[in-house]
Design a protein around this motif. Structure first.
Motif, PDB file in Angstrom:
ATOM      1  N   UNK A 279       0.789  -1.213   0.000  1.00 52.97           N
ATOM      2  CA  UNK A 279       0.000   0.000   0.000  1.00 52.97           C
ATOM      3  C   UNK A 279       0.829   1.274   0.000  1.00 52.97           C
ATOM      4  N   UNK A 280       2.115   1.158  -0.234  1.00 54.03           N
ATOM      5  CA  UNK A 280       2.977   2.348  -0.235  1.00 54.03           C
ATOM      6  C   UNK A 280       2.487   3.343  -1.295  1.00 54.03           C
ATOM      7  N   UNK A 281       2.612   4.624  -1.001  1.00 50.98           N
ATOM      8  CA  UNK A 281       2.144   5.653  -1.934  1.00 50.98           C
ATOM      9  C   UNK A 281       3.181   6.761  -2.058  1.00 50.98           C
ATOM     10  N   UNK A 282       2.945   7.622  -3.068  1.00 46.08           N
ATOM     11  CA  UNK A 282       3.816   8.767  -3.336  1.00 46.08           C
ATOM     12  C   UNK A 282       5.296   8.340  -3.430  1.00 46.08           C
ATOM     13  N   UNK A 283       5.516   7.210  -4.069  1.00 44.29           N
ATOM     14  CA  UNK A 283       6.876   6.675  -4.199  1.00 44.29           C
ATOM     15  C   UNK A 283       7.648   7.433  -5.280  1.00 44.29           C
ATOM     16  N   UNK A 284       8.832   7.867  -4.936  1.00 42.66           N
ATOM     17  CA  UNK A 284       9.677   8.619  -5.876  1.00 42.66           C
ATOM     18  C   UNK A 284      11.141   8.278  -5.613  1.00 42.66           C
TER      19      UNK A 284
END
Length: 315
Positions: A279-284
């Motif tokens: 569910x990780x988000x905003x990965x950069x």
């Protein structure tokens, strides 16, 4: 990096020592037409000595300097050559009692084919201060005038030493735009600055000088790629301990809107992160800033030199 053409500046095997201490050690560099070269280095690296030797303000002990295709002998520079050079030194000053317009008129008189005085006032953006004495200008206004006067002869080769020192953000960005325009006109520029954002915005190529030697040479992107880690940013449900345990993670900083990890193997870090937290988000994933790359390069060079010195002491 621009296609290889005839160098407008070429320095070969340049050496300089003061009181027996070597300040420049076998320096090589070249600059092509329309290229912006930024020389970075900590205080005491030899930047000022190098620029002074190129300009003939001091004599080098050994090596060759070619300016606009001409081999320079000693510290003398011909009048014809000086007419094609523009110079803005970090420690620059002008007669305090002359007005902006008078300074521009004086410099315009030196260059028959250069800018006229009103044009120089406009280049400095000081039309509303044309009758103001130099000594009463602000620090940023003085820098803008010194920059304009460096352009008085419409130079082919321009040296800018800390050109935006003392300028506010708007004035700094306006000067950056002027530098871009000069480059588009084919002017070659050697820039030194302590603002690493400035180097990243302006330079085609950066050379890092440390203890009298160049230790890196490349585009801003190439220099940043030399660092041992990348930044992985995300919002994750994993604890700090779990994130630090991911492969390649060297350091973790938690902010209000997520975490930033320094990773030596970003691809492995991301794969493990997605496996443990789908569910990780905003990965950069991005490269480090030029500042971190510069600090790592100079830090590694200093550590290597310290090791060499220790080995000599043991021997």
């Amino acid at each position: 990096m621009k296609p290889q053409t005839e160098a407008v500046l070429r320095v070969c095997s340049l050496d300089k020592a003061f009181a027996g201490k070597r300040v420049l050690n076998n320096i090589d560099l070249s600059l092509t037409a329309g290229e912006v070269l930024c020389i970075l280095g900590p205080n005491g690296a030899g930047k000022t000595t190098l620029i002074s030797a190129i300009l003939g303000l001091i004599a080098a002990d050994a090596g060759e300097i070619h300016l606009l295709g001409q081999l320079q002998q000693g510290a003398e520079r011909s009048v014809a050559l000086r007419q094609q050079l523009g110079v803005m030194l970090q420690i620059g000053s002008l007669p305090a009692t002359l007005t902006v317009a008078e300074q521009c008129d004086l410099f315009a008189s030196y260059y028959p084919a250069g800018y006229r005085a009103p044009e120089l006032v406009a280049l400095a953006g000081l039309e509303d201060h044309a009758k103001q004495r130099f000594g009463r200008l602000s620090g940023g206004q003085k820098q803008r005038l010194l920059f304009a006067l460096a352009l008085a002869g419409k130079p082919r080769l321009l040296f800018l030493d800390e050109p935006t020192l003392g300028m506010d953000v708007e004035a700094r960005r306006n000067l950056w735009q002027q530098i871009h325009q000069l480059q588009q006109q084919g002017v070659s520029i050697v820039l030194t600055t302590h603002y690493l954002e400035e180097a990243e915005q302006l330079a085609d190529r950066i050379m890092v000088l440390h203890q009298g030697k160049f230790i890196a040479d490349g585009s801003p992107g190439e220099l940043k790629a030399l660092t041992r880690y990348k930044l992985v940013q995300c919002c994750s449900a994993l604890s700090d301990a779990a994130l630090l345990a991911l492969p390649g993670v060297l350091q973790l900083n938690r902010q209000q809107d997520g975490v930033t990890m320094h990773s030596s193997h970003a691809e492995q870090t991301v794969r493990a992160l997605l496996s443990q937290d789908p569910g990780v988000s905003q990965l950069e994933v991005r490269q480090v800033a030029l500042e971190q790359a510069f600090l790592q390069l100079t830090g590694d060079a200093a550590a290597a030199q310290a090791g060499a010195d220790n080995q000599e002491q043991v021997a």
